[in-house]
Design an enzyme around this catalytic site. Structure first.
Site, mmCIF file in Angstrom:
data_model
loop_
_atom_site.group_PDB
_atom_site.id
_atom_site.type_symbol
_atom_site.label_atom_id
_atom_site.label_comp_id
_atom_site.label_asym_id
_atom_site.label_seq_id
_atom_site.Cartn_x
_atom_site.Cartn_y
_atom_site.Cartn_z
ATOM 1 N N CYS A 63 -11.138 -1.211 7.656
ATOM 2 C CA CYS A 63 -10.066 -2.174 7.932
ATOM 3 C C CYS A 63 -9.865 -2.328 9.440
ATOM 4 C CB CYS A 63 -8.754 -1.717 7.294
ATOM 5 S SG CYS A 63 -8.597 -2.201 5.578
ATOM 6 N N ASP A 113 6.875 11.434 -5.747
ATOM 7 C CA ASP A 113 7.256 12.733 -5.172
ATOM 8 C C ASP A 113 8.748 13.006 -5.339
ATOM 9 O OD1 ASP A 113 6.767 15.105 -3.348
ATOM 10 O OD2 ASP A 113 8.217 13.967 -2.133
#
Length: 302
Positions: A63, A113
């Site tokens: 990228c 999480d």
């Protein structure tokens, strides 16, 4: 990384989504009431998504680093699922779909999480690109198969057989890639009267587009613009402003080109430099979008 130096910066947008699926209404209630022990998952995930979007090129090897000019993170709850949506905008040479997907992925991981202490069955699902705009996917269609085109090489040395033509052939090849068929190809000397006569002949044959290549510099024999200007009745300065700007981003001496563009009657006339590199750059910077002028003409007639 892939070479994108030939591309132009355009507005590019992408929207990606990710789904965080919980296993109970109690988890959704804790999310909605901001009672998750680790904190407000929406605000934490939003901050993480912003970091994820901006740091994409640091973790995805191929990228390109790019200027992120807008990012929006939104959420909606559907049943036992939280749908994350990340929208990213940039004005650059390559798209932002990976940035949007990376931001959605990171936001989903943060939610996972923060939720796992209260929901052992929480899952991340369906990270996907929802929409992208700009670049090739945003290009309008500019059909050329019904247009007649001619390429005229202006050069004493090529006309006399002392040098081989390259720029004219490059232009012909590029026109064919954009859908032109049966392209006329002519070589003439750097003679003002001959160039004018050639354009007049092409107009009589009803050519929609005539591209001259060569003779746009500053030497005494570079007379192509001088020959064509008196025959241009509708100048289109923005066309060559675009081409010169594109060239100057690559070589500063591109500013010396005297290239011109405009209509002579119903024929669009473009004058390109005579070097192979400049011909390629002018074609890259102007096509296919310059063909929109013919659609505008058609719409005006109707």
């Amino acid at each position: 990384m892939v070479d994108i130096t030939h591309k132009q910066s355009t507005l590019r947008k992408a929207i990606a989504t990710a789904t965080v699926e919980t296993s109970s209404p109690a988890t959704i209630e804790a999310i909605e009431q901001r009672k998750v022990p680790k904190g407000d998952i929406f605000e934490f995930a939003r901050a993480a998504a912003l970091f994820g979007v901006k740091k994409t090129s640091d973790v995805i090897p191929d990228c390109h680093p790019l200027p992120v000019e807008y990012t929006n993170i939104s959420y909606r709850i559907e049943g036992l699922s939280v749908i994350i949506s990340v929208e990213v905008h940039t004005i650059y040479k390559t798209g932002v779909e990976v940035e949007a997907m990376h931001g959605a992925s990171v936001a989903a991981l943060v939610m996972y999480d923060m939720l796992k202490p209260i929901d052992k069955k929480v899952e991340i699902r369906n990270i996907r690109l929802l929409e992208k705009k700009g670049g090739k996917s945003g290009d309008r269609e500019f059909p050329a198969e019904n247009l007649k085109a001619a390429v005229v090489v202006c050069s004493d040395s090529i006309h006399d057989g002392k040098n081989d033509d390259i720029s004219g052939k490059v232009i012909v090849t590029q026109l064919e890639k954009h859908g032109f068929q049966n392209i006329s190809y002519t070589i003439v000397p750097d003679e003002l009267n001959t160039i004018q006569k050639t354009l007049a002949e092409q107009k009589e044959k009803n050519y929609d587009l005539v591209i001259f290549t060569g003779g746009t510099g500053v030497s005494a024999r570079d007379v192509t613009p001088d020959a064509l200007l008196p025959m241009i009745d509708r100048p289109m300065p923005g066309i060559m402003e675009t081409a010169r700007r594109y060239g100057q981003e690559r070589i500063k001496t591109a500013m010396l080109s005297r290239s011109i563009a405009g209509f002579s009657g119903n024929t669009l006339v473009l004058a390109f430099p005579g070097s192979e590199k400049a011909a390629k750059e002018y074609m890259q910077s102007l096509f296919p979008q310059v063909l929109h002028v013919f659609q505008l003409k058609e719409n005006y007639r109707h």
